[in-house]
Design a protein around this motif. Structure first.
Motif, PDB file in Angstrom:
ATOM      1  N   VAL A  89       0.870  -1.171   0.000  1.00 42.40           N
ATOM      2  CA  VAL A  89       0.000   0.000   0.000  1.00 42.40           C
ATOM      3  C   VAL A  89       0.907   1.220   0.000  1.00 42.40           C
ATOM      4  O   VAL A  89       1.774   1.346   0.870  1.00 42.40           O
ATOM      5  N   ASP A  90       0.719   2.075  -0.976  1.00 39.96           N
ATOM      6  CA  ASP A  90       1.610   3.234  -1.143  1.00 39.96           C
ATOM      7  C   ASP A  90       3.069   2.786  -1.176  1.00 39.96           C
ATOM      8  O   ASP A  90       3.960   3.432  -0.600  1.00 39.96           O
ATOM      9  N   SER A 145      -6.195  -8.160  -2.769  1.00 42.11           N
ATOM     10  CA  SER A 145      -5.668  -6.800  -2.854  1.00 42.11           C
ATOM     11  C   SER A 145      -5.410  -6.431  -4.305  1.00 42.11           C
ATOM     12  O   SER A 145      -5.231  -7.301  -5.161  1.00 42.11           O
ATOM     13  N   ASP A 146      -5.370  -5.118  -4.570  1.00 42.50           N
ATOM     14  CA  ASP A 146      -5.033  -4.652  -5.907  1.00 42.50           C
ATOM     15  C   ASP A 146      -3.622  -5.070  -6.289  1.00 42.50           C
ATOM     16  O   ASP A 146      -3.368  -5.508  -7.415  1.00 42.50           O
ATOM     17  N   GLY A 154      -3.408   0.197  -8.274  1.00 40.87           N
ATOM     18  CA  GLY A 154      -4.231   0.636  -7.160  1.00 40.87           C
ATOM     19  C   GLY A 154      -3.731   0.095  -5.851  1.00 40.87           C
ATOM     20  O   GLY A 154      -2.825  -0.741  -5.790  1.00 40.87           O
ATOM     21  N   ASP A 155      -4.321   0.588  -4.769  1.00 41.36           N
ATOM     22  CA  ASP A 155      -3.901   0.225  -3.427  1.00 41.36           C
ATOM     23  C   ASP A 155      -5.057  -0.271  -2.584  1.00 41.36           C
ATOM     24  O   ASP A 155      -4.982  -0.270  -1.362  1.00 41.36           O
ATOM     25  N   ARG A 156      -6.121  -0.690  -3.212  1.00 37.81           N
ATOM     26  CA  ARG A 156      -7.277  -1.126  -2.435  1.00 37.81           C
ATOM     27  C   ARG A 156      -7.094  -2.536  -1.900  1.00 37.81           C
ATOM     28  O   ARG A 156      -6.350  -3.353  -2.442  1.00 37.81           O
ATOM     29  N   ASP A 181     -10.088   1.549   1.033  1.00 39.89           N
ATOM     30  CA  ASP A 181      -8.985   2.407   0.641  1.00 39.89           C
ATOM     31  C   ASP A 181      -7.841   2.223   1.634  1.00 39.89           C
ATOM     32  O   ASP A 181      -8.038   1.682   2.738  1.00 39.89           O
ATOM     33  N   PRO A 182      -6.623   2.685   1.294  1.00 36.35           N
ATOM     34  CA  PRO A 182      -5.469   2.433   2.175  1.00 36.35           C
ATOM     35  C   PRO A 182      -5.635   2.928   3.612  1.00 36.35           C
ATOM     36  O   PRO A 182      -5.066   2.336   4.534  1.00 36.35           O
ATOM     37  N   ASP A 183      -6.424   3.989   3.826  1.00 38.61           N
ATOM     38  CA  ASP A 183      -6.587   4.525   5.180  1.00 38.61           C
ATOM     39  C   ASP A 183      -7.678   3.822   5.974  1.00 38.61           C
ATOM     40  O   ASP A 183      -7.979   4.217   7.108  1.00 38.61           O
ATOM     41  N   THR A 185     -10.870   3.525   4.982  1.00 38.49           N
ATOM     42  CA  THR A 185     -12.205   3.961   4.560  1.00 38.49           C
ATOM     43  C   THR A 185     -12.839   2.899   3.651  1.00 38.49           C
ATOM     44  O   THR A 185     -12.175   2.355   2.765  1.00 38.49           O
ATOM     45  N   ALA A 187     -14.573   1.924   0.620  1.00 39.93           N
ATOM     46  CA  ALA A 187     -14.858   2.517  -0.696  1.00 39.93           C
ATOM     47  C   ALA A 187     -16.203   2.043  -1.214  1.00 39.93           C
ATOM     48  O   ALA A 187     -16.947   2.824  -1.819  1.00 39.93           O
TER      49      ALA A 187
END
Length: 433
Positions: A89-90, A145-146, A154-156, A181-183, A185, A187
């Motif tokens: 992620v990131d 995962s993406d 992507g990073d989902r 989402d990475p944080d 949240t 989606a």
């Protein structure tokens, strides 16, 4: 092993370079096959600080271990840590963890430090258990995962979850599929009153297999748009009863799945149209009419690989009959659906991982015939049919590969007519044989 051989290969004892003892677990009994632990690997590609293996235990503790078995960090999430998805992620290595139990959560951990980035409470979404027992608690079924998907940016992160309850003959499920989402949240999410069993992610699609459909949701396969969660298409074997689909794998052309409804394997196109079908565990007549479920499917460049489970009778629960395709891997041509060969697995498949043209299988207790020779690892080459076996004392419940290392997670098992138990809760790390 020669093509279509039913020969059983005697296991060689597993000779681990390292064995990591884990806190004691209640031994499984002969018929216990439910998930309570997990094992995964980054495969050594992220950074030199990334753990070699990640272990999720029946105590809810996630452990990161080095290639020599040294524990790098541990995190207690409660319940049972039953699903792990190491990913990026990131551009940073993380691991998504799913648990089951009274306090079931999804959690994202930093893979190098072991710190918790975020958690998501499943009970708040799925509801509380109606009975204080493991099978009624919320649980994570599967993760994706993406970063692990093919040809995807992507990073989902994705999770399939469910909760079960029963009142007499009335069975009910509450389930939710998440895209995070990475944080942390959400989606999007997709809800159903059915039981998801598997999740896969590829290009612009997320596929969900439902093996029990007892409510309004009456389709065994759902394909969703990965960006917004919109429904793309559904598929169902069209059979009576709650059993529908046992596993799913996406490929470039569409979907390959294992049907619990009619004991066949299917390949579908991108609209849900049938490309081919293959008989796997179809009913066989003898003293009893028996069948076996295809429980697992994976795809490689040329094959679809279906692994079957235990023999079941159409009437009652007990039988002396054995289905000829129980506990086996059918190697099927991915283009035509023709079965190329059948490889023996010999017992319950706890997990699998792939390296190159070889697949490692973690195998445990046969459901009906208690033969401890079945416990351990299988290494198979689907294209040629070659197979090797290595035995463990307890049942092998998960396997992960990392470069030239293999890790296998073992759990103890107790037989009702023996004192004590076989095996222990431990992780073995060996050089790839």
């Amino acid at each position: 092993m020669s093509e279509d051989s039913e020969q059983r290969l005697r296991s060689r004892p597993l000779d681990p370079a390292t064995t990591v003892g884990l806190p004691a677990l209640t031994p499984r009994s002969t018929r216990q096959q439910w998930t309570r632990s997990a094992l995964a690997s980054f495969d050594g590609e992220e950074s030199e600080d990334t753990p070699a293996f990640l272990v999720g235990t029946g105590h809810g503790v996630v452990r990161a271990v080095d290639d020599d078995g040294t524990e790098l960090w541990s995190v207690d999430l409660g319940g049972m840590a039953v699903a792990l998805e190491p990913t990026l992620v990131d551009d940073e290595p993380v691991v998504l963890v799913g648990t089951r139990g009274e306090t079931a959560v999804l959690a994202l951990l930093d893979a190098i430090e072991g710190t918790v980035r975020w958690t998501h409470d499943l009970e708040a979404d799925l509801g509380s258990a109606t009975k204080e027992t493991l099978f009624y608690y919320p649980m994570t079924v599967d993760l994706a995962s993406d970063a692990a998907a093919t040809a995807t940016d992507g990073d989902r992160l994705y999770a399939a979850t469910r909760r079960y309850e029963r009142d007499g003959d009335d069975r009910r499920f509450e389930s939710r599929v998440y895209a995070f989402d990475p944080d942390g949240t959400v989606a999007w999410s997709y809800d159903a009153d059915a039981s998801p069993i598997a999740l896969d992610r590829r290009d612009d699609r997320v596929a969900v297999a439902y093996n029990r459909c007892h409510g309004d949701h009456q389709c065994g396969l759902v394909v969703l748009d990965a960006v917004d969660g919109d429904l793309d298409h559904t598929w169902d074997p069209g059979t009576d009863g709650g059993r529908r689909v046992g596993d799913v794998a996406l490929d470039d052309d569409g979907v390959v799945l294992a049907s619990h409804g009619d004991y066949r394997g299917y390949a579908l196109d991108r609209t849900g149209g049938e490309r081919w079908q293959v008989d796997l565990g179809r009913p066989i007549d003898g003293d009893d009419t028996v069948y076996t479920y295809p429980n697992h499917v994976t795809v490689d460049d040329g094959h679809a690989l279906f692994v079957t489970g235990n023999t079941f009778p159409e009437d009652g629960r007990d039988t002396d009959e054995r289905h000829p395709d129980e506990h086996s891997m059918a190697v099927v041509d991915r283009e035509t659906g023709d079965r190329r060969r059948t490889l023996t697995v010999d017992g319950w498949l706890g997990g699998q991982d792939r390296i190159g043209d070889e697949i490692a299988l973690a195998v445990g207790q046969h459901f009906r015939d208690r033969d401890p020779e079945t416990h351990g690892l299988r290494f198979v080459r689907p294209a040629s049919g070659e197979s090797r076996r290595f035995g463990t004392d307890g049942i092998a419940v998960a396997v992960a590969l990392n470069d030239d290392l293999v890790a296998v997670l073992e759990e103890p098992i107790a037989y009702h007519d023996e004192d004590g138990y076989r095996g222990a809760h431990r992780l073995h790390v060996i050089s790839k044989p």
